[in-house]
Write an enzyme that holds these catalytic residues in place. Sequence first.
Site, PDB file in Angstrom:
ATOM      1  N   HIS A  19       0.818  -1.212   0.000  1.00 44.00           N
ATOM      2  CA  HIS A  19       0.000   0.000   0.000  1.00 44.00           C
ATOM      3  C   HIS A  19       0.858   1.271   0.000  1.00 44.00           C
ATOM      4  O   HIS A  19       0.420   2.312  -0.506  1.00 44.00           O
ATOM      5  CB  HIS A  19      -0.977  -0.024   1.177  1.00 44.00           C
ATOM      6  CG  HIS A  19      -1.954  -1.176   1.096  1.00 44.00           C
ATOM      7  ND1 HIS A  19      -2.478  -1.798   2.199  1.00 44.00           N
ATOM      8  CD2 HIS A  19      -2.467  -1.836   0.012  1.00 44.00           C
ATOM      9  CE1 HIS A  19      -3.291  -2.780   1.812  1.00 44.00           C
ATOM     10  NE2 HIS A  19      -3.298  -2.818   0.490  1.00 44.00           N
ATOM     11  N   HIS A  42      -7.550  -8.097  -7.908  1.00 44.89           N
ATOM     12  CA  HIS A  42      -7.840  -8.956  -6.748  1.00 44.89           C
ATOM     13  C   HIS A  42      -8.086  -8.022  -5.564  1.00 44.89           C
ATOM     14  O   HIS A  42      -7.172  -7.708  -4.798  1.00 44.89           O
ATOM     15  CB  HIS A  42      -6.670  -9.889  -6.452  1.00 44.89           C
ATOM     16  CG  HIS A  42      -6.383 -10.884  -7.535  1.00 44.89           C
ATOM     17  ND1 HIS A  42      -5.849 -10.537  -8.746  1.00 44.89           N
ATOM     18  CD2 HIS A  42      -6.568 -12.232  -7.575  1.00 44.89           C
ATOM     19  CE1 HIS A  42      -5.720 -11.629  -9.495  1.00 44.89           C
ATOM     20  NE2 HIS A  42      -6.145 -12.670  -8.813  1.00 44.89           N
ATOM     21  N   SER A 100      -6.478  -2.292  -0.574  1.00 46.72           N
ATOM     22  CA  SER A 100      -6.056  -1.510  -1.745  1.00 46.72           C
ATOM     23  C   SER A 100      -7.207  -0.716  -2.368  1.00 46.72           C
ATOM     24  O   SER A 100      -6.976   0.411  -2.830  1.00 46.72           O
ATOM     25  CB  SER A 100      -5.388  -2.420  -2.773  1.00 46.72           C
ATOM     26  OG  SER A 100      -6.185  -3.550  -3.074  1.00 46.72           O
ATOM     27  N   GLU A 118     -13.212  -8.931  -8.006  1.00 48.21           N
ATOM     28  CA  GLU A 118     -13.054  -9.868  -6.885  1.00 48.21           C
ATOM     29  C   GLU A 118     -13.904 -11.097  -7.200  1.00 48.21           C
ATOM     30  O   GLU A 118     -15.051 -10.970  -7.619  1.00 48.21           O
ATOM     31  CB  GLU A 118     -13.487  -9.193  -5.572  1.00 48.21           C
ATOM     32  CG  GLU A 118     -13.625 -10.104  -4.380  1.00 48.21           C
ATOM     33  CD  GLU A 118     -12.356 -10.882  -4.021  1.00 48.21           C
ATOM     34  OE1 GLU A 118     -11.273 -10.296  -3.974  1.00 48.21           O
ATOM     35  OE2 GLU A 118     -12.480 -12.104  -3.801  1.00 48.21           O
ATOM     36  N   ASP A 142     -13.328 -13.187 -12.423  1.00 46.24           N
ATOM     37  CA  ASP A 142     -11.903 -13.521 -12.409  1.00 46.24           C
ATOM     38  C   ASP A 142     -11.099 -12.285 -12.836  1.00 46.24           C
ATOM     39  O   ASP A 142     -11.309 -11.753 -13.925  1.00 46.24           O
ATOM     40  CB  ASP A 142     -11.675 -14.682 -13.390  1.00 46.24           C
ATOM     41  CG  ASP A 142     -10.222 -15.106 -13.416  1.00 46.24           C
ATOM     42  OD1 ASP A 142      -9.912 -16.180 -12.885  1.00 46.24           O
ATOM     43  OD2 ASP A 142      -9.385 -14.352 -13.954  1.00 46.24           O
ATOM     44  N   GLY A 143     -10.180 -11.864 -11.984  1.00 47.57           N
ATOM     45  CA  GLY A 143      -9.447 -10.630 -12.250  1.00 47.57           C
ATOM     46  C   GLY A 143      -8.450 -10.743 -13.389  1.00 47.57           C
ATOM     47  O   GLY A 143      -8.137  -9.735 -14.035  1.00 47.57           O
ATOM     48  N   ASP A 163      -2.752  -8.490  -7.237  1.00 52.52           N
ATOM     49  CA  ASP A 163      -2.413  -8.933  -5.874  1.00 52.52           C
ATOM     50  C   ASP A 163      -3.107 -10.259  -5.557  1.00 52.52           C
ATOM     51  O   ASP A 163      -3.971 -10.331  -4.668  1.00 52.52           O
ATOM     52  CB  ASP A 163      -2.853  -7.815  -4.900  1.00 52.52           C
ATOM     53  CG  ASP A 163      -2.540  -8.147  -3.455  1.00 52.52           C
ATOM     54  OD1 ASP A 163      -1.632  -8.960  -3.207  1.00 52.52           O
ATOM     55  OD2 ASP A 163      -3.210  -7.583  -2.563  1.00 52.52           O
TER      56      ASP A 163
HETATM   57  C1  LIG Z   1      -4.416 -10.730  -1.246  1.00 55.68           C
HETATM   58  S1  LIG Z   1      -6.135 -10.572  -1.378  1.00 55.68           S
HETATM   59  C2  LIG Z   1      -6.350  -8.969  -2.000  1.00 55.68           C
HETATM   60  C3  LIG Z   1      -6.023  -7.870  -1.056  1.00 55.68           C
HETATM   61  C4  LIG Z   1      -6.225  -6.486  -1.615  1.00 55.68           C
HETATM   62  N1  LIG Z   1      -5.602  -6.331  -2.902  1.00 55.68           N
HETATM   63  C5  LIG Z   1      -5.643  -5.472  -0.657  1.00 55.68           C
HETATM   64  O1  LIG Z   1      -4.489  -5.072  -0.790  1.00 55.68           O
HETATM   65  O2  LIG Z   1      -6.389  -5.054   0.237  1.00 55.68           O
HETATM   66  C6  LIG Z   1      -6.517 -11.574  -2.766  1.00 55.68           C
HETATM   67  C7  LIG Z   1      -7.986 -11.585  -3.145  1.00 55.68           C
HETATM   68  O3  LIG Z   1      -8.098 -12.178  -4.436  1.00 55.68           O
HETATM   69  C8  LIG Z   1      -9.307 -12.909  -4.493  1.00 55.68           C
HETATM   70  N2  LIG Z   1      -9.163 -13.828  -5.634  1.00 55.68           N
HETATM   71  C9  LIG Z   1      -8.569 -15.038  -5.686  1.00 55.68           C
HETATM   72  N3  LIG Z   1      -8.527 -15.486  -6.958  1.00 55.68           N
HETATM   73  C10 LIG Z   1      -9.090 -14.514  -7.730  1.00 55.68           C
HETATM   74  C11 LIG Z   1      -9.285 -14.351  -9.120  1.00 55.68           C
HETATM   75  N4  LIG Z   1      -8.896 -15.290 -10.000  1.00 55.68           N
HETATM   76  N5  LIG Z   1      -9.854 -13.207  -9.557  1.00 55.68           N
HETATM   77  C12 LIG Z   1     -10.248 -12.246  -8.686  1.00 55.68           C
HETATM   78  N6  LIG Z   1     -10.084 -12.336  -7.362  1.00 55.68           N
HETATM   79  C13 LIG Z   1      -9.497 -13.452  -6.886  1.00 55.68           C
HETATM   80  C14 LIG Z   1      -9.423 -13.539  -3.142  1.00 55.68           C
HETATM   81  O4  LIG Z   1     -10.767 -13.871  -2.867  1.00 55.68           O
HETATM   82  C15 LIG Z   1      -8.880 -12.414  -2.242  1.00 55.68           C
HETATM   83  O5  LIG Z   1      -9.936 -11.613  -1.785  1.00 55.68           O
END
Ligand SMILES: C[S@@+](CC[C@H](N)C(=O)[O-])C[C@H]1O[C@@H](n2cnc3c(N)ncnc32)[C@H](O)[C@@H]1O
Length: 279
Positions: A19, A42, A100, A118, A142-143, A163
């Site tokens: 961050h 993500h 984030s 997400e 899917d991101g 992320d």
């Molecule tokens: C490390 S966390 C994100 C934290 C956030 N970026 C932050 O800094 O506050 C990862 C997130 O990705 C999500 N996730 C996992 N696989 C994913 C995908 N293929 N596409 C989108 N989100 C996904 C998970 O559910 C989780 O909430």
Amino acid sequence: MLSYRHAFHAGNHADVLKHAVQAFILESLCAKDKGYSYIDTHSGAGGYALSHEWTQKKAEYAGGIARLWNEPKKWPQLAGYFDAIHAMNSSESLENYPGSPLVAAHFQRPQDRLTLMELHHNEVELLRQNLGRDGVAIHHRDGFEGLVGLLPPTPKRGLVLIDPPYELKEDYRRVADTLKKAHKRWPIGIYAIWYPLLAKAVDRSEGLKTALANLGFEQALCAELSVQAQADDFGMHGSGMIVLNPPWKLDEKLAELLPALSQALAQDNQAGFTLEWLK
Ligand SMILES: C[S@@+](CC[C@H](N)C(=O)[O-])C[C@H]1O[C@@H](n2cnc3c(N)ncnc32)[C@H](O)[C@@H]1O
């Protein structure tokens, strides 16, 4: 099956690095009046109550943001990041921590656009509660796939934060594959990629760095922060951020920040940092 929930880790040393870098890049984008796009592949829940039982379970923020919070004067270069945290807390005490998306929302001006992706259905619901507003698009998808579909964005300058949890090994490959496609569609975007530094038997950071350095982006800056010695078998001892097409002077800002940050977050005498141009 998605099991990762970021609330267990909110505000830890990895969040501080991620961050802080995110805030530096957003500050650079805000230096011009022209709007920018921010895309979070993500997003997680968007923000976290530190009193939540999941966050309290290991209280990882105690070894992260809590070590900096009471001495803001020591961190003048982190004023923007600290302001984003203040915006979530009504008093000086640290009760909530922004993910984030809320860090991005703090910097957002009317001309800027946020797109948040997400996949987890509970997390995306929390994300909607925390960030559902004009100027913010939230996608339950899917991101990796979503990013490629969104490029090039409007406005045409901006930042993508990638992320993933990396609980699935395929996340490493998907990061590199997605960025290869992203380079074709939007080569001038800034891309910030977080990754963990893991125990010797399972660490995959070197492969990721090599892959991202060879995608065709003009510049790749890499900052790593380790808070303790690397174990042999399991555990995360630190994390890194690779920034493709970094904004002007990001390297100088990180060179100033990282020595003090690694001291403040150290858990043993093996803590340290690296800052290098991969390209
Ligand atoms: C490390 S966390 C994100 C934290 C956030 N970026 C932050 O800094 O506050 C990862 C997130 O990705 C999500 N996730 C996992 N696989 C994913 C995908 N293929 N596409 C989108 N989100 C996904 C998970 O559910 C989780 O909430």
